[in-house]
Design an enzyme around this catalytic site. Sequence first.
Site, PDB file in Angstrom:
ATOM      1  N   LYS A   1       2.450 -11.775   8.009  1.00  0.00           N
ATOM      2  CA  LYS A   1       1.589 -11.304   7.210  1.00  0.00           C
ATOM      3  C   LYS A   1       0.611 -12.074   6.261  1.00  0.00           C
ATOM      4  CE  LYS A   1      -0.452  -7.351   4.785  1.00  0.00           C
ATOM      5  NZ  LYS A   1       0.001  -5.659   4.137  1.00  0.00           N
TER       6      LYS A   1
ATOM      7  N   THR B   1       0.844  -1.074  -0.016  1.00  0.00           N
ATOM      8  CA  THR B   1      -0.055  -0.087   0.082  1.00  0.00           C
ATOM      9  C   THR B   1       0.949   1.303   0.025  1.00  0.00           C
ATOM     10  OG1 THR B   1      -1.745  -1.351   1.251  1.00  0.00           O
ATOM     11  CG2 THR B   1      -1.900   1.310   1.121  1.00  0.00           C
TER      12      THR B   1
ATOM     13  N   ILE C   1      -2.725  -5.979   9.314  1.00  0.00           N
ATOM     14  CA  ILE C   1      -1.961  -4.834   8.758  1.00  0.00           C
ATOM     15  C   ILE C   1      -3.004  -4.640   7.409  1.00  0.00           C
ATOM     16  CG2 ILE C   1      -0.017  -4.015   7.307  1.00  0.00           C
ATOM     17  CD1 ILE C   1       1.738  -6.214   8.921  1.00  0.00           C
TER      18      ILE C   1
ATOM     19  N   TYR D   1       5.767 -12.650   4.438  1.00  0.00           N
ATOM     20  CA  TYR D   1       4.732 -11.766   3.863  1.00  0.00           C
ATOM     21  C   TYR D   1       4.287 -12.484   2.700  1.00  0.00           C
ATOM     22  CZ  TYR D   1       2.260  -7.622   1.795  1.00  0.00           C
ATOM     23  OH  TYR D   1       1.330  -6.749   1.166  1.00  0.00           O
TER      24      TYR D   1
END
Length: 289
Positions: A158, A44, A200, A130
């Site tokens: 994540k 992001t 997150i 991730y």
Amino acid sequence: MHGTGVPLATPFDESGALDEESLSDLVEWVEARGADFLVPCGSTSEAPLMSPEERTRVIERVADEANAPVLAGTGYAGYAQTIAATETAAEAGADAALVVTPYYYPHAQSTLESYYRRLADESPLPIYLYSVPPFTRVTLEPKAAGALSEHENVVGMKDSSGDMTAFQRIHTLAGDDFDLLVGAGSVYASALDAGASGGILALANVVPERASEVYRRHAAGDDDRARELNAALVELNRAVTERYGIPGLKAAMRDRGAPAGYARAPFERVDEAARDELNGLVEEALSVE
């Protein structure tokens, strides 16, 4: 890392230049609204559109300004760039490193395991895995994640797959001491029910107070209310991730008064109709009692 993390949008000015003053202001803005930790240089944040030098400047600025822990994105497609970025992030003041799966080329699960083990051996920071298959087309499978959780310097993950079955399997295999964080805002409450340490969430750039309230309600034992609040955020989450993406997210943030700046090319700004829709969804999310 526990609670609601913000994968911090990176403010760029209208010419595309990094706006560090606005970045400082944005850190203050999200922390004042309940962010538990900050994640610069993730998806992001438009990290793939930044140079290594810019990423370092962003991490330094966030680490200098933040009161909350900083989980810095340091992953690249190759190992050499990733370990260098992780070492630089440590020097810049980050508390841990969020490392995306190697991408572009397909890799076997055994290769991913070897990659992360080597990184964890050499990294000066704790490593968070991730997995974000919607962007990378690479999935870190539950068995591989569970095996990696046994490494003393691999402390969390994540998971942005949105696959709750896989999420529950990771939690079972990795155990309660592993910081398992969800990256899909629409299933935040469900993930907390399944044992997540937090999330997150791109959504938390726009309505950090609401995303944080989902976590607080769950932590207080009010699971039903947490699910109700999360349900009220689903359409906004879809709008700022799947439908309008980062340009939509930043437009919604700007209209709330957040110093989000603009998205970098090749992104283009959303039109007025989209902004009106986004504003309506933000108002609905903030008005839920």
